[in-house]
Design a protein around this motif. Structure first.
Motif, PDB file in Angstrom:
ATOM      1  N   UNK A 148       0.837  -1.200   0.000  1.00 30.59           N
ATOM      2  CA  UNK A 148       0.000   0.000   0.000  1.00 30.59           C
ATOM      3  C   UNK A 148       0.876   1.256   0.000  1.00 30.59           C
ATOM      4  N   UNK A 149       1.173   1.729  -1.185  1.00 29.13           N
ATOM      5  CA  UNK A 149       2.010   2.922  -1.338  1.00 29.13           C
ATOM      6  C   UNK A 149       1.366   3.842  -2.365  1.00 29.13           C
ATOM      7  N   UNK A 150       1.273   5.116  -2.045  1.00 30.08           N
ATOM      8  CA  UNK A 150       0.707   6.087  -2.986  1.00 30.08           C
ATOM      9  C   UNK A 150       0.984   7.498  -2.482  1.00 30.08           C
ATOM     10  N   UNK A 151       0.851   8.434  -3.396  1.00 27.26           N
ATOM     11  CA  UNK A 151       0.966   9.859  -3.065  1.00 27.26           C
ATOM     12  C   UNK A 151      -0.314  10.560  -3.483  1.00 27.26           C
ATOM     13  N   UNK A 152      -0.843  11.390  -2.609  1.00 27.92           N
ATOM     14  CA  UNK A 152      -2.021  12.194  -2.918  1.00 27.92           C
ATOM     15  C   UNK A 152      -1.570  13.633  -3.131  1.00 27.92           C
ATOM     16  N   UNK A 153      -1.934  14.209  -4.272  1.00 20.36           N
ATOM     17  CA  UNK A 153      -1.616  15.605  -4.570  1.00 20.36           C
ATOM     18  C   UNK A 153      -2.911  16.403  -4.545  1.00 20.36           C
ATOM     19  N   UNK A 154      -2.976  17.386  -3.670  1.00 22.64           N
ATOM     20  CA  UNK A 154      -4.180  18.214  -3.539  1.00 22.64           C
ATOM     21  C   UNK A 154      -4.195  19.321  -4.587  1.00 22.64           C
ATOM     22  N   UNK A 155      -5.325  19.991  -4.699  1.00 23.04           N
ATOM     23  CA  UNK A 155      -5.483  21.040  -5.711  1.00 23.04           C
ATOM     24  C   UNK A 155      -4.514  22.199  -5.492  1.00 23.04           C
ATOM     25  N   UNK A 156      -4.109  22.427  -4.248  1.00 15.04           N
ATOM     26  CA  UNK A 156      -3.169  23.521  -3.955  1.00 15.04           C
ATOM     27  C   UNK A 156      -1.708  23.114  -4.150  1.00 15.04           C
ATOM     28  N   UNK A 157      -1.490  21.863  -4.628  1.00 14.16           N
ATOM     29  CA  UNK A 157      -0.140  21.400  -4.899  1.00 14.16           C
ATOM     30  C   UNK A 157       0.506  20.646  -3.761  1.00 14.16           C
ATOM     31  N   UNK A 158      -0.164  20.551  -2.616  1.00 16.81           N
ATOM     32  CA  UNK A 158       0.395  19.834  -1.470  1.00 16.81           C
ATOM     33  C   UNK A 158       0.476  18.342  -1.747  1.00 16.81           C
ATOM     34  N   UNK A 164       3.484   7.058   4.658  1.00 24.25           N
ATOM     35  CA  UNK A 164       3.997   7.621   5.904  1.00 24.25           C
ATOM     36  C   UNK A 164       2.899   8.255   6.762  1.00 24.25           C
ATOM     37  N   UNK A 165       1.815   8.691   6.122  1.00 28.07           N
ATOM     38  CA  UNK A 165       0.745   9.362   6.864  1.00 28.07           C
ATOM     39  C   UNK A 165       0.065   8.406   7.842  1.00 28.07           C
ATOM     40  N   UNK A 166      -0.296   8.907   9.008  1.00 33.06           N
ATOM     41  CA  UNK A 166      -0.971   8.095  10.010  1.00 33.06           C
ATOM     42  C   UNK A 166      -2.462   7.982   9.664  1.00 33.06           C
ATOM     43  N   UNK A 167      -3.102   6.878  10.030  1.00 21.20           N
ATOM     44  CA  UNK A 167      -4.544   6.742   9.791  1.00 21.20           C
ATOM     45  C   UNK A 167      -5.327   7.859  10.472  1.00 21.20           C
ATOM     46  N   UNK A 197      -9.798  11.069   4.579  1.00 22.35           N
ATOM     47  CA  UNK A 197      -9.416  10.157   5.655  1.00 22.35           C
ATOM     48  C   UNK A 197      -8.595   8.999   5.100  1.00 22.35           C
ATOM     49  N   UNK A 198      -7.508   8.702   5.789  1.00 21.07           N
ATOM     50  CA  UNK A 198      -6.734   7.506   5.457  1.00 21.07           C
ATOM     51  C   UNK A 198      -7.186   6.369   6.362  1.00 21.07           C
ATOM     52  N   UNK A 199      -7.669   5.287   5.715  1.00 17.94           N
ATOM     53  CA  UNK A 199      -8.024   4.099   6.465  1.00 17.94           C
ATOM     54  C   UNK A 199      -6.775   3.255   6.691  1.00 17.94           C
ATOM     55  N   UNK A 200      -6.858   2.313   7.595  1.00 20.75           N
ATOM     56  CA  UNK A 200      -5.677   1.529   7.963  1.00 20.75           C
ATOM     57  C   UNK A 200      -5.253   0.544   6.888  1.00 20.75           C
ATOM     58  N   UNK A 201      -6.177   0.072   6.068  1.00 23.75           N
ATOM     59  CA  UNK A 201      -5.869  -0.993   5.111  1.00 23.75           C
ATOM     60  C   UNK A 201      -5.651  -0.463   3.697  1.00 23.75           C
ATOM     61  N   UNK A 202      -4.870   0.609   3.561  1.00 24.16           N
ATOM     62  CA  UNK A 202      -4.542   1.103   2.229  1.00 24.16           C
ATOM     63  C   UNK A 202      -5.716   1.674   1.470  1.00 24.16           C
TER      64      UNK A 202
END
Length: 393
Positions: free
Chosen positions: A120-130, A136-139, A151-156
């Protein structure tokens, strides 16, 4: 031995319960089927062709139970120069198990240089570029914008929860999986998307005030779409669009694949070339459950779908059905984040079939393929050297 006893022996070999003596006996009769045995009793064993077909049906049944044997289909030449299509999966596997013969696994494949499966690996890019690294993000809540909670769930899994007051400026979010990554997302409308390795999904953070729910895909994804007849769901790829109301389907649109495949599991979808692209033949077609469209060289076609094979990745498996080694390696490279290197010559018929879990280390996949004695591998860092055996060149 009679024909029934041989079929029972084939099942024992396939499920690895055969003794060394039984393995030797099985080898002997397989040689008879291939034309090199000298004591094939037609009265007891039946005609070679009939017995071969029954035997391989039995083997396939055993393979389907255990779901981990790779099959290589070869054309074996016999004395009359005729061609006999013969499955030799179990034959080669038992040869590899024998302690008397040489090992089919090269020393280069060891636990020292092994490669673990993706996760379970991915990057989320928001509209503001963040950018948010989801590994690495916590649930919990990872972003809160104008009433929209991400919201990040625990199971990817990522979940978008908009409120009735959610209002966002124009912009898009993008979910990106690297090679060796996989992730799922619950979109604001309740639709769920599973994103395969080396893929990206571009989507608006809310579908409010939109006449149609539109997303853009690169790579591969499996979709379960929330039904909304008033707001069709549309998936755009580099050359086509898929329009649905509520359905389950898979799209494979990797740039390094020969074409785009859209496989329908449930519902009805319309597949169309993007406006401005001149079609060779039909520019649009309707898919029914169990069908698959292929888009190659601006031409749309419909074929019966191999659904289990197409969505195996979403269920955590590899399934190959008479698939060429280069096509198999593309899937393996994406999942294990490695690069394949080939010799100058690769036979056009170097095809394999079989099924195995994607949760295994790379060495386990390669060892199973090497049991066919048709191919060998060497791992050096993130480079995978693919070496067909000289006898198949």
């Amino acid at each position: 031995m009679n024909k029934q006893e041989l079929k029972q022996l084939a099942e024992q070999v396939a499920d690895h319960s055969a003794t060394d003596q039984q393995l030797q006996k099985y080898n002997h009769y397989i040689e008879g089927i291939k034309g090199s045995g000298d004591d094939w009793d037609v009265k007891e064993m039946g005609e070679v062709a009939d017995t071969k077909n029954e035997l391989f049906r039995r083997i396939d049944g055993a393979i389907n139970k255990h779901r981990f044997i790779l099959i290589r289909r070869l054309y074996m030449r016999i004395a009359a120069a005729a061609i006999l299509l013969i499955s030799i999966s179990v034959y080669f596997i038992l040869s590899s198990q024998s302690t008397k013969g040489p090992s089919a696994v090269p020393q280069e494949i060891t636990s020292v240089n092994d490669v673990k499966p993706g996760g379970n690996k991915a990057t989320l890019i928001l509209a503001n570029g963040k950018n948010i690294d989801l590994e690495l993000a916590k649930p919990g809540v990872i972003a809160d914008e104008m009433g929209l909670k991400i919201i990040k769930r625990s199971a990817g899994e990522l979940q978008y929860i908009p409120s009735s007051l959610t209002f966002l400026k124009a912009g898009f979010h993008m979910l990106i999986t690297p090679r060796g990554g996989i992730y799922s997302i619950l979109l604001p409308d309740g639709s769920k998307v599973w994103l395969n390795s080396a893929s990206s999904l571009k989507f608006p953070p809310t579908f409010n005030s939109m006449t149609r729910r539109e997303v853009q895909l690169s790579g591969e994804a499996y979709f379960e779409i929330f039904k909304d007849k008033q707001h069709p769901f549309v998936v755009l790829t580099n050359q086509q669009q898929v329009e649905v109301l509520g359905t389950h389907f898979n799209i494979n649109s990797y740039p390094n694949e020969p074409g785009t495949k859209t496989t329908l599991i449930e519902g009805i979808v319309r597949v169309s070339l993007l406006s401005g692209i001149k079609a060779v033949g039909k520019s649009s077609l309707i898919l029914k459950p169990g069908q698959e469209s292929t888009l190659t060289d601006y031409q749309l076609n419909v074929l019966p779908a191999e659904i289990d094979e197409r969505i195996a990745w979403q269920r955590g498996r590899f399934i190959f059905d008479d698939e060429h080694i280069k096509s198999i390696m593309r899937k393996i490279c994406r999942w294990y984040n490695v690069d394949a290197v080939y010799p100058e010559q690769i036979p056009d018929d170097l095809n394999f079939s079989g099924s195995i879990s994607r949760n295994k280390n790379l060495s386990q996949i390669l060892r199973i393929m090497e049991m066919t004695k048709c191919i060998h591998f060497k791992i050096s860092g993130r480079t995978l050297y693919v070496m067909p055996d000289p006898h198949v060149l």
